[in-house]
Design an enzyme around this catalytic site. Structure first.
Site, mmCIF file in Angstrom:
data_model
loop_
_atom_site.group_PDB
_atom_site.id
_atom_site.type_symbol
_atom_site.label_atom_id
_atom_site.label_comp_id
_atom_site.label_asym_id
_atom_site.label_seq_id
_atom_site.Cartn_x
_atom_site.Cartn_y
_atom_site.Cartn_z
ATOM 1 N N ASP A 176 0.721 -1.182 -0.100
ATOM 2 C CA ASP A 176 -0.131 -0.103 -0.078
ATOM 3 C C ASP A 176 0.742 1.287 -0.018
ATOM 4 O O ASP A 176 0.567 2.394 -0.674
ATOM 5 C CB ASP A 176 -0.964 0.138 1.311
ATOM 6 C CG ASP A 176 -2.189 0.549 1.044
ATOM 7 O OD1 ASP A 176 -2.536 0.978 -0.296
ATOM 8 O OD2 ASP A 176 -3.034 0.837 1.804
ATOM 9 N N ASP A 194 -8.862 -1.492 2.870
ATOM 10 C CA ASP A 194 -8.937 -0.895 4.448
ATOM 11 C C ASP A 194 -9.983 -1.651 5.458
ATOM 12 O O ASP A 194 -9.758 -1.280 6.416
ATOM 13 C CB ASP A 194 -9.010 0.387 4.287
ATOM 14 C CG ASP A 194 -8.104 1.138 3.312
ATOM 15 O OD1 ASP A 194 -6.866 0.594 3.320
ATOM 16 O OD2 ASP A 194 -8.222 2.220 2.563
#
Length: 500
Positions: free
Chosen positions: A355, A415
């Site tokens: 990420d 997420d």
């Protein structure tokens, strides 16, 4: 779980603020008593002119509608008609600054350029137009027509650009959706674990009574380390083609419709199973199925198809996308089981690096200096098509952005799903060890704290954030601390077996 489904687990593991440009407000006032006012969107260049922050410091000018001309030559308009007025003309072959110089020389105090195509940023080179100080703004032609119909022929206008609020309540909605999905997904995984253990006890008693050899049967396959490494490699190799291939976006959209319809069916079927009535069945091919499940399947498929057809209708399609997205995340968290805390640490750690790399490092690699993850999340091809890998909530506060477009705050599925897998493991470990949900509750609270921390950093930095950068440390450290305090770290690290 398919490879495409695994990709979605991390693709767009990102929290994005609404994308803003140099947007302002055209405040128009009619000549009636009391005067009717209305606001319209404008696009301007803050490097050319600074607009007032509020109406208190703004100066009104009488509007002269010259949309019959493009103002590429001073001979196109009668002399003196622009004196001390705000003038609106059409876009044409000459540049915005050329129009502005002509308007300024003819005595205009403000120039509005009406555009029938979509509004775009004003990016002309001002090097040769340093003498131009006239406020210039781009406005929709349809708004000029509406202004004449609504306010009449005598209209006074002014320009201003109020600052965006530091905090928008859309973040609260995203926070509630994320925490609800993670908590419910973890709880559902624990219920499935409890049911499996109960079925195992019944099977064990049956085998003991019949004298058969006791075998270990586990219907739920866990995520192995080899799968983890393959999953990460696939995610990296898949994200770059999406960034460059327009047609691959439609493949992702198609697969999302199928996966989300199945996920929504699984979620609603689980709820429907608790309803004791309406269980009539029909027989087909030596099998029977409940009629209500047939209607449920049709409803779920219809929901996915409606979203696919109207996915670009920003006014309401985001609600359907969020519902399908929450169902997808719930089904993913419940279905994919982490075998132990060791696998959780490896998966979350690798995806954290993934990420951060695609958000913060890729701008130094790409030609245009764009973050690949941010581009994919917001729409990799000029926002013409957006990947359905995010929870979208429109900004709830009034601003210039809400007039110009419908800006959204975005939270990537990754997420929710990636930390949700850890929360689900904590819940199953609670079930296996009868630990009164202490791991599950602690990890869920840690996830909520991580989300709040992400919002704070987002507000301070005003740029897209890899939320896993804050969620992963919060959840992993909290789970480790609970296991250490309970003196169960070894068992928590290796995972509890499914022995009865």
């Amino acid at each position: 779980m398919s490879a495409a489904g695994l990709l979605w687990a991390v693709l767009c593991g990102l929290l994005l603020p609404p994308v803003t440009a140099d947007e302002g407000i055209l405040h128009a006032s009619g000549s009636g008593v009391p005067p009717v006012t209305k606001d319209y969107c404008i696009i301007y260049n803050s490097n050319w002119v600074s607009l007032p922050k509020s109406l208190d410091n703004a100066t009104f000018r009488a509007l002269e509608n010259l949309t019959s001309t493009v103002l590429c030559s001073s001979s196109e308009v009668p002399s003196g008609i622009m004196k001390d007025k705000a003038v609106v003309v059409m876009r044409g072959n000459c540049t915005f600054l050329e129009k502005a110089r002509i308007a300024q020389n003819l005595g205009a105090k403000m120039l509005l350029i009406a555009s029938k195509p979509r509004l775009s940023p004003l990016s002309d080179n001002k090097t040769d137009f340093e003498d131009v100080t006239l406020p210039v703004a781009l406005v929709r032609y349809s708004d000029i027509v509406d202004m004449q119909l609504t306010l009449g022929s005598e209209v006074n206008v002014t320009l201003y650009s109020p600052p965006l609020p530091e905090f928008d309540y859309s973040m609260v909605v995203i926070f509630l959706i994320a925490v609800f999905t993670v908590a419910l997904g973890g709880y559902w995984s624990g219920v499935a674990e409890l049911n499996m253990l109960s079925d195992g006890q019944v099977a064990l008693v049956s085998e003991l009574k019949s004298g058969r050899a006791i075998g270990s049967k586990n219907k739920h396959s866990n995520l192995s380390l080899l799968t983890l490494y393959g999953f990460l490699s696939y995610s990296i190799l898949s994200l770059i083609p999406i960034f460059h291939s327009f047609y691959l976006v439609y493949v992702i959209i198609s697969v999302f419709c199928l996966a989300s319809a199945m996920s929504l069916y699984n979620c609603l079927a689980a709820l429907m199973g608790e309803i004791p009535f309406g269980q009539c069945r029909i027989a087909c091919c030596n099998k029977s199925i409940e009629v209500r499940l047939i209607f449920l399947a049709a409803f779920c498929v219809a929901a996915a198809v409606i979203w696919a057809v109207f996915r670009n209708e920003d006014r309401w399609a985001w609600i359907l996308q969020d519902i399908l997205g929450v169902a997808f995340c719930l089904n993913f968290i419940k279905t994919l089981k982490m075998p132990n805390f060791k696998s959780c640490v490896i998966l979350l750690g690798l995806l954290l690096l993934y990420d951060v790399f695609f958000v913060f490092i890729t701008p130094f690699i790409t030609k245009n200096g764009a973050s690949i993850m941010v581009e994919v999340a917001a729409g990799p091809f000029g926002n013409s098509e957006k990947l359905p890998v995010v929870i979208r909530v429109p900004r709830l506060g009034y601003s210039a952005s809400t007039l110009c477009d419908m800006p959204f705050s975005l939270l990537g599925f990754g997420d929710i799903i990636v930390p949700g897998l850890l929360v689900a493991y904590c819940r199953r470990f609670d079930v296996q060890t009868s630990s009164s949900s202490v791991y599950y509750i602690s990890c869920t609270i840690a996830y909520a704290i991580g989300m709040v921390l992400t919002f704070v950093v987002l507000a301070l930095m005003k740029m897209g954030q890899p939320a896993l950068l804050y969620l992963v440390p919060c959840t992993l450290l909290t789970s480790s601390l609970v296991a250490w305090r309970r003196k169960e770290m070894k068992k928590f690290w290796k995972g509890s077996s499914y022995q009865v």
